[in-house]
Design an enzyme around this catalytic site. Structure first.
Site, PDB file in Angstrom:
ATOM      1  N   GLY A 206       2.542   2.013  10.702  1.00  0.00           N
ATOM      2  CA  GLY A 206       3.412   3.177  10.535  1.00  0.00           C
ATOM      3  C   GLY A 206       4.134   3.590  11.801  1.00  0.00           C
ATOM      4  O   GLY A 206       4.741   4.661  11.860  1.00  0.00           O
TER       5      GLY A 206
ATOM      6  N   SER B 140       3.785  -2.318  10.255  1.00  0.00           N
ATOM      7  CA  SER B 140       5.246  -2.283  10.386  1.00  0.00           C
ATOM      8  C   SER B 140       5.910  -3.620  10.061  1.00  0.00           C
ATOM      9  O   SER B 140       6.937  -3.977  10.639  1.00  0.00           O
ATOM     10  CB  SER B 140       5.649  -1.803  11.790  1.00  0.00           C
ATOM     11  OG  SER B 140       5.183  -0.486  11.996  1.00  0.00           O
TER      12      SER B 140
ATOM     13  N   LYS C 274       0.018   4.288  -0.219  1.00  0.00           N
ATOM     14  CA  LYS C 274      -0.644   5.453   0.391  1.00  0.00           C
ATOM     15  C   LYS C 274      -0.451   6.695  -0.488  1.00  0.00           C
ATOM     16  O   LYS C 274      -0.377   6.570  -1.696  1.00  0.00           O
ATOM     17  CB  LYS C 274      -0.132   5.669   1.815  1.00  0.00           C
ATOM     18  CG  LYS C 274      -0.175   4.392   2.641  1.00  0.00           C
ATOM     19  CD  LYS C 274       0.018   4.630   4.097  1.00  0.00           C
ATOM     20  CE  LYS C 274       0.121   3.291   4.818  1.00  0.00           C
ATOM     21  NZ  LYS C 274       0.111   3.395   6.258  1.00  0.00           N
TER      22      LYS C 274
ATOM     23  N   GLU D 170      -4.783  -5.683  10.760  1.00  0.00           N
ATOM     24  CA  GLU D 170      -3.830  -4.587  10.921  1.00  0.00           C
ATOM     25  C   GLU D 170      -4.083  -3.882  12.250  1.00  0.00           C
ATOM     26  O   GLU D 170      -4.907  -2.961  12.320  1.00  0.00           O
ATOM     27  CB  GLU D 170      -3.983  -3.589   9.786  1.00  0.00           C
ATOM     28  CG  GLU D 170      -3.700  -4.166   8.419  1.00  0.00           C
ATOM     29  CD  GLU D 170      -3.224  -3.087   7.453  1.00  0.00           C
ATOM     30  OE1 GLU D 170      -2.080  -3.188   6.998  1.00  0.00           O
ATOM     31  OE2 GLU D 170      -3.974  -2.138   7.197  1.00  0.00           O
TER      32      GLU D 170
ATOM     33  N   HIS E 149      -9.355   0.169   5.424  1.00  0.00           N
ATOM     34  CA  HIS E 149      -8.051   0.517   6.010  1.00  0.00           C
ATOM     35  C   HIS E 149      -8.274   1.479   7.184  1.00  0.00           C
ATOM     36  O   HIS E 149      -9.139   2.350   7.120  1.00  0.00           O
ATOM     37  CB  HIS E 149      -7.151   1.160   4.950  1.00  0.00           C
ATOM     38  CG  HIS E 149      -5.730   1.276   5.414  1.00  0.00           C
ATOM     39  ND1 HIS E 149      -5.324   2.287   6.247  1.00  0.00           N
ATOM     40  CD2 HIS E 149      -4.644   0.492   5.199  1.00  0.00           C
ATOM     41  CE1 HIS E 149      -4.034   2.117   6.514  1.00  0.00           C
ATOM     42  NE2 HIS E 149      -3.593   1.041   5.888  1.00  0.00           N
TER      43      HIS E 149
ATOM     44  N   ASN F 282       0.858  -1.198   0.000  1.00  0.00           N
ATOM     45  CA  ASN F 282       0.000   0.000   0.000  1.00  0.00           C
ATOM     46  C   ASN F 282       0.891   1.242   0.000  1.00  0.00           C
ATOM     47  O   ASN F 282       1.520   1.553   1.011  1.00  0.00           O
ATOM     48  CB  ASN F 282      -0.886  -0.049   1.263  1.00  0.00           C
ATOM     49  CG  ASN F 282      -1.716   1.212   1.438  1.00  0.00           C
ATOM     50  OD1 ASN F 282      -1.826   2.038   0.529  1.00  0.00           O
ATOM     51  ND2 ASN F 282      -2.301   1.365   2.615  1.00  0.00           N
TER      52      ASN F 282
ATOM     53  N   GLU G 286      -6.764   4.016   8.165  1.00  0.00           N
ATOM     54  CA  GLU G 286      -6.677   5.454   7.861  1.00  0.00           C
ATOM     55  C   GLU G 286      -7.981   5.955   7.237  1.00  0.00           C
ATOM     56  O   GLU G 286      -8.377   7.095   7.453  1.00  0.00           O
ATOM     57  CB  GLU G 286      -5.459   5.713   6.950  1.00  0.00           C
ATOM     58  CG  GLU G 286      -4.167   5.595   7.737  1.00  0.00           C
ATOM     59  CD  GLU G 286      -2.956   5.161   6.937  1.00  0.00           C
ATOM     60  OE1 GLU G 286      -2.958   5.275   5.701  1.00  0.00           O
ATOM     61  OE2 GLU G 286      -1.986   4.690   7.572  1.00  0.00           O
TER      62      GLU G 286
HETATM   63  C1  PEP Z   1      -0.629  -0.151   6.136  1.00  0.00           C
HETATM   64  O1  PEP Z   1      -0.846   1.045   6.065  1.00  0.00           O
HETATM   65  O2  PEP Z   1      -1.456  -0.957   5.681  1.00  0.00           O
HETATM   66  C2  PEP Z   1       0.601  -0.583   6.802  1.00  0.00           C
HETATM   67  C3  PEP Z   1       0.691  -1.832   7.164  1.00  0.00           C
HETATM   68  O3  PEP Z   1       1.570   0.363   6.979  1.00  0.00           O
HETATM   69  P1  PEP Z   1       3.051   0.121   7.586  1.00  0.00           P
HETATM   70  O4  PEP Z   1       3.589  -1.148   6.992  1.00  0.00           O
HETATM   71  O5  PEP Z   1       3.833   1.318   7.173  1.00  0.00           O
HETATM   72  O6  PEP Z   1       2.882   0.002   9.063  1.00  0.00           O
END
Ligand code: PEP
Length: 252
Positions: free
Chosen positions: A175, A215, A12, A169, A97, A10, A99
């Protein structure tokens, strides 16, 4: 059960068109030896057609959109419909997601509409869910995840579920550089399969892919992917570097 192995990236709201072209070219090259792994990248809207065209001849390498409108067409300035996304070569849509849920207040009703439109247009869905830090701390994370899954998935049939992948997630890991331990990921993924058994069937629970996101990176992917119920990763930050993304692809 032998399930697909999947790594999704992703991007973003990052990169420019030139960067996107370079990144995809590099990913294509570096992932050549991992054709059995399903790879999906989610670039920003303006780069979708270019990226899709660049991936058209690749094996098991797909492009998806980070979002779609809950409306089908018409006077919705700034929105992008699933039909448009399908017409530029998208095969997946990311729905739910954290966000989108938190910054854009997307609710379960909207998520259901997005998934319905995607499935009706022959697109597959990666449906994201996960608890916030507070919920993990006060041990309500299982209940949160159960609600997130039940509220949305209950309106779909088992046949429709075939076109849906899940992505656990935990919000506290997205992040932040803080990853769920393999034990935490495995515990939740196994719990999610029990929810799917309850909602659909044992067979559905056994075959639905469940990705871990939060992450996940080139250093920790292998121990996460080694968990029995983790079928791959949804990668944010580390999907913006071809080396890291391809190291993750090689981590099964
Ligand atoms: C995400 O936004 O789906 C995500 C997993 O981000 P990150 O790997 O940067 O934590």
């Amino acid at each position: 059960m032998n399930r697909k192995k999947i790594v999704a990236g992703n991007w973003k709201m990052n990169s420019t068109l030139d960067d996107a072209i370079d990144l995809v070219a590099s990913m294509k090259l570096k992932s050549k030896n991992f054709q059995e792994i399903e790879k999906i990248i989610f670039p920003p809207f303006p780069f979708l057609k270019t990226v899709a065209d660049n991936l058209i001849t690749e094996t098991n390498f797909f492009v998806g959109a980070q979002n779609c409108s809950e409306h089908l067409k018409g006077a919705y300035t700034g929105e992008v419909s699933v039909e448009m996304l399908s017409s530029v070569g998208c095969q997946y849509i990311l729905v739910g997601h954290s966000e989108r849920r938190h910054f854009f207040n997307e609710n379960d009703g909207q998520l259901i509409l997005k998934i319905q439109h995607a499935l009706n247009n022959n697109l597959k869905v990666i449906f994201c869910f996960g608890e916030q830090l507070e919920e993990r701390k006060n041990a309500t994370h299982f209940e949160t995840v159960k609600q997130q899954l039940e509220n949305v998935l209950k309106v779909f049939s088992e046949q429709q579920l075939d076109k849906i992948y899940l992505a656990y997630e935990p919000v506290w890991a997205i992040g932040t550089g803080e990853t769920a331990t393999p034990e935490q990921a495995q515990e939740m993924h196994a719990y999610v399969r029990r929810i799917i058994t309850h909602l659909f069937s044992n067979e559905a629970a056994g075959k639905i892919p469940i990705l871990y996101g939060g992450s996940c990176n080139a250093q920790n992917a292998a121990e996460l992917f080694a968990c029995a119920d983790v079928d791959g990763g949804l990668i944010g930050g580390a999907s913006l570097k071809a080396d890291d993304f391809c190291k993750i692809i090689s981590s099964f």
